[in-house]
Structures are given as C-alpha cells and as structure tokens.
Motif scaffolding. Structure first.
Motif, PDB file in Angstrom:
ATOM      1  N   ARG A 274       0.831  -1.200   0.000  1.00 37.13           N
ATOM      2  CA  ARG A 274       0.000   0.000   0.000  1.00 37.13           C
ATOM      3  C   ARG A 274       0.877   1.265   0.000  1.00 37.13           C
ATOM      4  O   ARG A 274       0.635   2.213  -0.773  1.00 37.13           O
TER       5      ARG A 274
ATOM      6  N   TRP B  68       3.872   1.538  -1.063  1.00 37.06           N
ATOM      7  CA  TRP B  68       4.556   1.678  -2.352  1.00 37.06           C
ATOM      8  C   TRP B  68       3.622   2.317  -3.375  1.00 37.06           C
ATOM      9  O   TRP B  68       4.011   3.196  -4.150  1.00 37.06           O
ATOM     10  N   LEU B  69       2.350   1.869  -3.372  1.00 32.21           N
ATOM     11  CA  LEU B  69       1.397   2.437  -4.309  1.00 32.21           C
ATOM     12  C   LEU B  69       1.146   3.912  -4.006  1.00 32.21           C
ATOM     13  O   LEU B  69       0.803   4.683  -4.896  1.00 32.21           O
ATOM     14  N   GLU B  70       1.281   4.307  -2.747  1.00 36.39           N
ATOM     15  CA  GLU B  70       1.077   5.720  -2.390  1.00 36.39           C
ATOM     16  C   GLU B  70       2.384   6.507  -2.494  1.00 36.39           C
ATOM     17  O   GLU B  70       2.451   7.651  -2.051  1.00 36.39           O
ATOM     18  N   ARG B  71       3.406   5.864  -3.008  1.00 35.72           N
ATOM     19  CA  ARG B  71       4.715   6.495  -3.247  1.00 35.72           C
ATOM     20  C   ARG B  71       5.354   6.983  -1.959  1.00 35.72           C
ATOM     21  O   ARG B  71       6.084   7.963  -1.945  1.00 35.72           O
TER      22      ARG B  71
ATOM     23  N   PHE C 271       6.735   4.520   0.034  1.00 41.91           N
ATOM     24  CA  PHE C 271       7.415   3.308   0.467  1.00 41.91           C
ATOM     25  C   PHE C 271       8.865   3.609   0.797  1.00 41.91           C
ATOM     26  O   PHE C 271       9.538   4.356   0.114  1.00 41.91           O
TER      27      PHE C 271
ATOM     28  N   ARG D 182      -8.250   0.268  -4.155  1.00 46.99           N
ATOM     29  CA  ARG D 182      -8.626   1.595  -4.651  1.00 46.99           C
ATOM     30  C   ARG D 182      -7.543   2.156  -5.571  1.00 46.99           C
ATOM     31  O   ARG D 182      -7.832   2.768  -6.584  1.00 46.99           O
ATOM     32  N   HIS D 183      -6.280   1.889  -5.221  1.00 46.55           N
ATOM     33  CA  HIS D 183      -5.198   2.394  -6.068  1.00 46.55           C
ATOM     34  C   HIS D 183      -5.205   1.716  -7.423  1.00 46.55           C
ATOM     35  O   HIS D 183      -5.039   2.350  -8.458  1.00 46.55           O
ATOM     36  N   LEU D 184      -5.384   0.382  -7.392  1.00 52.67           N
ATOM     37  CA  LEU D 184      -5.214  -0.375  -8.629  1.00 52.67           C
ATOM     38  C   LEU D 184      -6.424  -0.242  -9.540  1.00 52.67           C
ATOM     39  O   LEU D 184      -6.286  -0.158 -10.754  1.00 52.67           O
TER      40      LEU D 184
END
Lengths: 247, 110
Positions: free
Chosen positions: B45, B47-50, B52, B105-107
């Motif tokens: 999560r 990582w997806l929100e940058r 990470f 939600r990100h993907l």
C-alpha cells in the motif's frame, strides 16, 4: 478514509516498471524478508496439514479431542468383544455342523450296506452248494440265508445277486432259484460278510444248514472262510410307495 | 522483480525441504506469518502511495513479527495464549483488510 493522495501515473505501469527495473540494495533486504515469509507460510501450512491441525490446537481442544478418542476407543473395543463372541459362536456352530455331517455320512454308509446300494467288503464266509440233481429247493437256501442273518451276517449275495431284507427267494419254474428278478442255477455260491467263525459255526450245527443240504440226494455244501471278501453286487433302491417317515 | 523471485524461492524451499516446526516455535509461527502478511500488505500500500521506504518496511516487518510472537508468549505464560492469539489474528486481519481495500482503490480506482 484512506483515499489515495497521489493519483498521478498508472499504478499498473509503475508495477511493470518496478518488476523490470534493476534491484537496489534496499530491495534486496525486502526480498529476503519476503522469501522468509513465503518459507514460513509454506512451513506452517505443511505443519498444519501433516499433524491434522493438532499442532496448532490449544490444550483445552486437545483434551476434548482426547476424551472423544477415548470414548470412541471404548466403543470400538466393546464392538470387538461382541464380534469375537459371535465369531466364537459361529465357529462352534460350524464344528457342530461338521460333526452332524460326519454322523450323516456314517449313517449313509450303514444304510447303504443294509439296503444293498453300496458294495461291501470284510471278513466272511462263502458257502458253495453243489446240486447236480436239482434237489435243493428255495426253502433250503432261504434257511441258509436266515441262519447267516441270525449269526450276524451284514451283507449277503447269492450267486452274484445281492440279498437284502426285501429280496424274495423262490423256486423258479423249470428248476433253479429265483432271487428277486434274477434266475440262478446250481452250483450256488452264497457269500456272507460277518464274523467268519460265528457264521461257519452257525451253518455247521448238527441238523443245521449243512446237514440239511447234505441229506438232499446228490447235494453237497462246503463252507470257506475268507479274510477278504468283497460283495460288489448291488440292489436298486426302492422308494417306499406307502410308508412315510413318522415324525 | 527480485522480491517476487525471492518469495518464490522461499515457497519452493519450504515445499522441497518440508521442515518440521520445532515444538517451541509451534504456537508462534502462525501468528508470525500473519503479522508478516500484514507488514507485506502495508508495504504494498505504501509503495502504491509512493511513500514506500525500505527501512520502514524492514523495521515494521521485523517488529510486527517479534511483537506478535511476544504477545503470544506472554499470553501463554498468563494462561490466555489462545485468546490473545485470536485477538492478534483479528486485529491483523482487520488491518490486512483495510490495507487490501486501499490497494484495491489504487489499482482499480474503486
């Protein structure tokens, strides 16, 4: 809520790029941890499935399972003893059946010899009656048969015809003797299975069968004891037409 | 890339070696695995929100596992090991679900 704060760029493309990019040192450590996680996951799954889940169970659960197993074992043990008892019963029943079968076979043999449906062998005597003048009548031979029966003869044959309780011995018209449906002529050969000395003694008493035969003109009787006498002549078995077993 | 490969290697090692879990570790391994899964989902999560960070991930992973094991250990000593294990699984499960929801939600933007 956890709404994404950064929406720039397609996350799928980012993932693809990350998959294809060269790993950094930081990623190495992350990779190591992920490998460890996979290892632990598989190990745990394997341990759970191989112990049937008992390894992860708590003491209370284990106690419940144990008492369950104990009561089931008791039930199965009771079933085993039940089955063993019935096996015992069946086995002894089979033994009794076998004894009954042996008894029945012995009976069949005895009855077969008595009714003339089985060939018989044993010790006995052979009475040979020579009668060139035809002076020996059926009554004389019938006397001889009766005498042998009284002396304990168990199987009898007259000139190759088996004699049983129902066999008639009569004078045949035109000489000779009719034994049942058969016609026999002199010299007569009367074979009897029984105790040889008793049979011979019964025939030789003064005024007995041998004397009677010898008084007939031209007739003569001799008795031969035999340790191995075989009577192969058979009588067909006749079913009783009227008599039925009374229970 | 290397992360996926390493995970695959770990799974393969576990399948090939089929190690038996030492009796002392048996109560802790399942909880540790769940804790590590929670850390993994949190890392994805992040990582997806940058946001990470390697260090944060490593520290959170290890501390998650250790704290989970410690709680189970203490619970066993206090005689409430079973209940505490359940509690940890529930809490971590909720966290995994919320992280998974964020990842979704990100993907999928939904």
């Amino acid at each position: 809520m956890n709404a994404p704060s950064v929406r720039t760029g397609n996350p799928w493309r980012r993932m693809l790029n990350a998959l294809l990019s060269r790993p950094t040192r930081g990623q190495m450590v992350v990779a190591l941890l992920c490998g460890l996680l996979g290892f632990g996951l598989v190990t745990q799954v394997h341990a759970t499935s191989s112990t049937g889940g008992l390894g992860a169970a708590r003491v209370d659960d284990l106690l419940g399972i144990l008492s369950d197993l104990n009561s089931r074992g008791d039930r199965l043990r009771a079933e085993i003893s039940d089955l063993e008892a019935s096996q015992q019963r069946l086995r002894s029943g089979a033994g009794q059946d076998q004894a009954a079968l042996r008894e029945a076979r012995a009976r069949v043999n005895t009855l077969g010899i008595l009714t003339g449906t089985l060939a018989a062998k044993g010790t006995g005597v052979v009475v040979t009656v020579s009668d060139p003048q035809g002076s020996v009548r059926a009554a004389v031979l019938l006397d001889a048969v009766e005498e042998l029966r009284d002396a304990g003869a168990e199987a009898l044959a007259l000139s190759g015809v088996r004699i049983v309780a129902s066999t008639p011995i009569t004078d045949a018209p035109g000489g000779g003797i009719a034994v049942g449906r058969h016609h026999v002529r002199a010299p007569y050969r009367l074979a009897a299975i029984g105790d040889p000395s008793t049979l011979a003694g019964a025939l030789a008493i003064p005024g007995g069968v041998l004397d009677t035969v010898d008084r007939r003109p031209g007739a003569h009787a001799t008795v031969t004891r035999s340790p191995h006498l075989t009577i192969t002549a058979l009588q067909p078995l006749q079913r009783p037409r009227y008599a039925r077993p009374a229970q | 890339m290397i992360v996926a490969i390493a995970a695959a290697i770990g799974v393969a090692l576990g399948l090939v070696l089929q190690p038996t879990v030492p009796a002392d570790l048996q109560p802790y391994l399942p909880i540790a695995v769940v804790a590590a899964l929670d850390a993994l989902f949190g890392g994805v999560r992040a990582w997806l929100e940058r946001i990470f960070d390697d260090k944060v991930f490593v520290v959170s992973f290890i501390s998650n596992v250790l704290i989970a094991a410690l709680i189970v250990f203490v619970g066993d000593k206090l005689g409430v090991g079973g209940e505490l294990s359940t509690a940890i699984v529930v809490v971590l499960g909720i966290r995994i679900f919320s992280n998974a929801a964020a990842i979704r939600r990100h993907l999928f933007r939904a």
